[in-house]
Design a protein around this motif. Structure first.
Motif, PDB file in Angstrom:
ATOM      1  N   THR A  29       0.834  -1.200   0.000  1.00 23.75           N
ATOM      2  CA  THR A  29       0.000   0.000   0.000  1.00 23.75           C
ATOM      3  C   THR A  29       0.873   1.257   0.000  1.00 23.75           C
ATOM      4  O   THR A  29       0.370   2.371  -0.072  1.00 23.75           O
ATOM      5  CB  THR A  29      -0.919   0.019   1.231  1.00 23.75           C
ATOM      6  N   MET A  30       2.177   1.067   0.095  1.00 26.16           N
ATOM      7  CA  MET A  30       3.153   2.166   0.027  1.00 26.16           C
ATOM      8  C   MET A  30       4.431   1.605  -0.565  1.00 26.16           C
ATOM      9  O   MET A  30       4.823   0.475  -0.239  1.00 26.16           O
ATOM     10  CB  MET A  30       3.402   2.753   1.427  1.00 26.16           C
ATOM     11  N   GLY A  31       5.051   2.340  -1.433  1.00 21.23           N
ATOM     12  CA  GLY A  31       6.303   1.889  -2.019  1.00 21.23           C
ATOM     13  C   GLY A  31       7.448   1.985  -1.023  1.00 21.23           C
ATOM     14  O   GLY A  31       7.377   2.732  -0.041  1.00 21.23           O
ATOM     15  N   GLY A  32       8.505   1.222  -1.270  1.00 23.27           N
ATOM     16  CA  GLY A  32       9.670   1.283  -0.393  1.00 23.27           C
ATOM     17  C   GLY A  32      10.560   0.070  -0.548  1.00 23.27           C
ATOM     18  O   GLY A  32      10.306  -0.797  -1.379  1.00 23.27           O
TER      19      GLY A  32
ATOM     20  N   PHE B 127       6.901   7.193   5.481  1.00 24.01           N
ATOM     21  CA  PHE B 127       6.057   6.587   6.504  1.00 24.01           C
ATOM     22  C   PHE B 127       6.335   7.220   7.865  1.00 24.01           C
ATOM     23  O   PHE B 127       5.420   7.526   8.630  1.00 24.01           O
ATOM     24  CB  PHE B 127       6.297   5.076   6.549  1.00 24.01           C
ATOM     25  N   VAL B 128       7.597   7.422   8.168  1.00 24.97           N
ATOM     26  CA  VAL B 128       7.982   8.076   9.420  1.00 24.97           C
ATOM     27  C   VAL B 128       7.483   9.515   9.426  1.00 24.97           C
ATOM     28  O   VAL B 128       6.940  10.005  10.431  1.00 24.97           O
ATOM     29  CB  VAL B 128       9.513   8.032   9.612  1.00 24.97           C
ATOM     30  N   THR B 129       7.636  10.213   8.294  1.00 23.89           N
ATOM     31  CA  THR B 129       7.178  11.598   8.186  1.00 23.89           C
ATOM     32  C   THR B 129       5.673  11.703   8.405  1.00 23.89           C
ATOM     33  O   THR B 129       5.191  12.626   9.084  1.00 23.89           O
ATOM     34  CB  THR B 129       7.537  12.163   6.799  1.00 23.89           C
ATOM     35  N   LEU B 130       4.915  10.769   7.847  1.00 27.02           N
ATOM     36  CA  LEU B 130       3.465  10.770   8.006  1.00 27.02           C
ATOM     37  C   LEU B 130       3.082  10.669   9.482  1.00 27.02           C
ATOM     38  O   LEU B 130       2.188  11.383   9.956  1.00 27.02           O
ATOM     39  CB  LEU B 130       2.862   9.610   7.220  1.00 27.02           C
ATOM     40  N   GLN B 131       3.759   9.809  10.221  1.00 23.89           N
ATOM     41  CA  GLN B 131       3.472   9.669  11.645  1.00 23.89           C
ATOM     42  C   GLN B 131       3.824  10.946  12.410  1.00 23.89           C
ATOM     43  O   GLN B 131       3.067  11.384  13.295  1.00 23.89           O
ATOM     44  CB  GLN B 131       4.257   8.485  12.222  1.00 23.89           C
TER      45      GLN B 131
END
Length: 257
Positions: free
Chosen positions: A38-41, A68-72
């Protein structure tokens, strides 16, 4: 028509009843699932191997993506801003009067509060789409890696990644097969379709398992005829599942009458 009795199951068949060839396959509705991104990486870790059993929701891989870290972090920061703006909005309302300047401050405070509130809700929606509970993030539990989870219980197959590989959104990581809900997929020649119907019981033997006979119930008949050999696919749900069954196993079956 003459009849004969199967020596193993005591089921009766017409003397000239045809034998159908087919395969054991996973039912797409509840027996198989593709675990996709659901997210690239980049794949940071793989938690399973080919053939491992997994529970529904179990982590099969960890994904490394700074976004992902930034979103949190942004979700937490908007929560802090929202707490302040909610108090400021309440204060402006309590100080409000009929003066135009005061009313303008109240409206401006309300607009700022709603803007940040909507932004936080958008972040929460993104986290939920990634399988993360926003409430845990709100408590300051920032995850370094995104867990990729299995949507069903079953056995892992078709692992398509390795550690360090970059995976795009939607790209499959692996497949999971639940062997308790398998189907028999039979290939029926067009001229024989009149002797098999939804609801019929079939008896089948599996290649490599001797003369042991298993049973299944026809649940679906494809409405499209193959242009290559004029055959139709018939699907029957296995009523006597075995732990040794695997998708792709060759079977031979007869309709029980």
């Amino acid at each position: 028509d003459t009849m004969k009795i199967d020596g193993v199951t005591s089921a009766t068949y017409k003397a000239n009843a045809p034998t159908f060839n087919g395969l054991i396959t996973a039912a797409p509705d509840r027996s198989s699932a593709t675990v996709s991104m659901t997210m690239g990486g980049r794949i940071h870790a793989l938690k399973v191997m080919q053939g491992h059993s997994v529970a529904k929701g179990q982590t099969v891989a960890l994904l490394d993506n700074p976004d992902f870290v930034t979103l949190q972090q942004e979700y937490i920061e908007t929560g802090i801003q929202l707490e302040y703006l909610a108090k400021e909005y309440a204060r402006q309302k309590s100080l409000g009067s009929q003066e135009a300047a005061s009313q303008k401050r109240v409206q401006q405070s309300k607009a700022e509060f709603l803007t940040v509130k909507n932004r936080q809700e958008a972040y929460a929606t993104q986290l939920k789409a990634l399988g993360i509970n926003p409430a845990t993030v709100k408590m300051g539990n920032i995850r370094a890696y995104l867990p990729v989870r299995s949507p069903i219980a079953g056995y892992v197959t078709d692992i398509n990644v390795n550690i360090g590989k970059y995976v795009d959104v939607g790209q499959p990581v692996c497949s999971v097969v639940n062997k308790s809900q398998l189907l028999v997929q039979l290939t029926v020649i067009e001229r024989d379709t009149n002797i098999i119907s939804v609801g019929d019981r079939i008896d089948f033997r599996v290649n490599g398992m001797g003369k042991q006979t298993f049973s299944a119930k026809v649940v679906s008949i494809d409405q499209t005829v193959s242009k290559e050999d004029y055959s139709i696919k018939v699907y029957a749900r296995i009523l006597t599942p075995e732990s040794s069954f695997r998708p792709g196993m060759y079977v031979r079956a007869k309709v029980r009458k």
